[in-house]
Enzyme design. Sequence first.
Site, short mmCIF file in Angstrom:
data_model
loop_
_atom_site.label_atom_id
_atom_site.label_comp_id
_atom_site.label_asym_id
_atom_site.label_seq_id
_atom_site.Cartn_x
_atom_site.Cartn_y
_atom_site.Cartn_z
N ASP A 1 0.81 -1.22 0.00
CA ASP A 1 0.00 0.00 0.00
C ASP A 1 0.84 1.27 0.00
OD1 ASP A 1 -2.26 -1.74 0.40
OD2 ASP A 1 -1.81 -1.76 2.54
N GLU B 1 -11.30 0.99 -3.58
CA GLU B 1 -10.59 1.40 -2.36
C GLU B 1 -9.29 2.10 -2.72
OE1 GLU B 1 -10.22 -2.43 -0.50
OE2 GLU B 1 -8.57 -3.04 -1.79
#
Length: 577
Positions: free
Chosen positions: A35, A203
């Site tokens: 991420d 997301e």
Amino acid sequence: MNISKLICLLSFVIRLSNAANVTFTNPILPGFNPDPSCIFVKEWDNTFFCTTSSFLTFPSTPLWASKDLIHWKHASYAINRGDQLPELYRNSQLQTEGTWASTLRYRDGTFYLITSYVSWHDGWGPIILLLTSTDPYDDASWTGPIRFENPEKEIDPDLFWDDDGKVYMGVARGIFLHQVDLSTGKVLETFTVWNGTGDRNPEGPHLYNKDGYYYLGIGEGGTETNHSAVISRSRSISGPYEGYENNPVLTAKDTDAFFQTVGHTDYFQDAAGNWWCVALATRSGPDWEIYPMGRETVLSPMTWDEGGWPIIDPIQGTMSGPLPTENKYVPGDGFWVHEGDEEDFEPGTQIPRQFLFWRPPKESLFEISPAGHPNSLQVLPSRVNLTADSQFEPLEEGMGFISRKQSSSVFRFTVDLEFNPKDADEEAGATVFLTQYQHIDVSIINTRSCSSGELEQRLRFRPEALGKPGVEVPPTRTITTPQAWVGKPIRFTITLDESQTYNFTVAPADRPEEEIWMGSASADIVSGGSGPFHGTLLGVFATSNGGTGKTAAYFSRWRYRPLKQEVEAGTFLPIKE
Ligand SMILES: *[C@@H]1O[C@H](CO)[C@@H](O)[C@H](O)[C@H]1NC(C)=O
Ligand SMILES: *[C@@H]1O[C@H](CO)[C@@H](O)[C@H](O)[C@H]1NC(C)=O
Ligand SMILES: *[C@@H]1O[C@H](CO)[C@@H](O)[C@H](O)[C@H]1NC(C)=O
Ligand SMILES: *[C@@H]1O[C@H](CO)[C@@H](O)[C@H](O)[C@H]1NC(C)=O
Ligand SMILES: *[C@@H]1O[C@H](CO)[C@@H](O)[C@H](O)[C@H]1NC(C)=O
């Protein structure tokens, strides 16, 4: 326009398009580094900074710094004090809890790191946290967190400053934009802006302002092999957002690429104006079975012409692009992500910066060079072992475990241990750890002999695979410690070879040639399962296994040598020292 001006302009255009491309290898942040969110900060001497997710590891939310996008040095941890986030001490049976995807941004002299702490402790209720710093190289400079309102109980917060001074926090899933007050964490206004192309889990939003458009980049498809990066844009911040007709802009879905699960991108420009994309990826090939380092950070050059959509080169192990000139001058006392360890725990030194705990530690369990044991790391045994149990209280009891990330496909890790257990079940050793339910241990353990009933010091190899039912697990193997070794330091060695098999050996520290093989195990055991978002840690532990033993373990001569990186299926590149 006269001829000389035209020639001048032409040569300028040629120079731009001929920006010297150089070769680089992915991942740029190897090991458990998913991420990514990255920025380029001119004001801090033209430095790139990234953050990656840390889940239950502590210190949390690391910052990485680089001058050339290739050599990355650890800068600081935004969450570095247990009292910043007391929830991290929770005994979550679910190993996926902790701090999830963050966004890193810089504005007017301040670094902003916004993240979410995720837990199912009181039902689903992620907590959004903002941390700020004016010195990215100093842990102590990180203040906060400020806890934000989170009306939709969402994750993956993004931060965006509009030209009118308003600040927006984007969140997943299904992308919401909240106008927020940064000083209080209050939500002032909410829009639902874009839900992606229709795939599941929209997301990881990041909003960019470019050429009169708001561009919204997100991930979708889930962080597994269907993962992809898609983008939309709008003339107005509140929408409507129009999806790009050629989405996804980046994915490895339905390909046989070695780098899979590609998505969760962030985009930024370097000093020369080149655009770059970072993303997470898993080195597993489409089989997606063996990937002990989990999701790592990769880099790709991109072109993003005025008024157009981004074009990103598909992720590969060896790529080329217009990189900044090599430059390893990055300040701070951090470690380089590609380098190994030579730790001797000299008196007066601190716990090395690359060492991580599973949740914030009970600090009294760990001491460098305690009285009578110079050049060692003392680990006091915790009641719980690495698997722990439902009664475990991380803050009060702590876990006698300390580690560093596995950062390469082939490595050699050795550590010496002086441990003379007195009580039954006392144990200390080394481990390859993915989660409490997936770890492979090699240790010294005090057990009662079946025949004599006496306590006996033994050596044990024990894989724990509770978190991955159905995986093939080699048997536990226990041998009596050779009499000549008892009471002296024992060297534990863990290697990982190209076949992705971990090998565990023991030897007397002063006679390594007397090595005894303890066991081997496939990296399959520490891939996915109860740690689908994680990567392996290499570490040491001490435990009384539920008993009352208090015998300290002294670890010394900690050596971690990253040897090779797999960049294509079956292609391993040596790591330069
Ligand atoms: C350099 O790499 C970029 C990105 O892959 C590409 O668009 C460009 O054509 C390359 N330039 C040269 C001179 O090869
Ligand atoms: C996205 O989905 C949510 C619920 O699934 C819905 O309420 C919202 O209107 C959608 N947003 C857009 C912009 O389509
Ligand atoms: C990927 O998508 C396909 C088609 O929608 C689906 O059948 C499959 O289960 C998905 N795989 C994962 C890992 O989510
Ligand atoms: C594991 O170590 C033993 C002892 O050094 C060695 O004989 C064996 O070849 C190793 N196995 C692997 C798979 O590396
Ligand atoms: C961990 O400790 C518990 C007792 O607290 C014990 O039942 C379990 O077998 C231990 N696990 C290992 C790997 O020794």
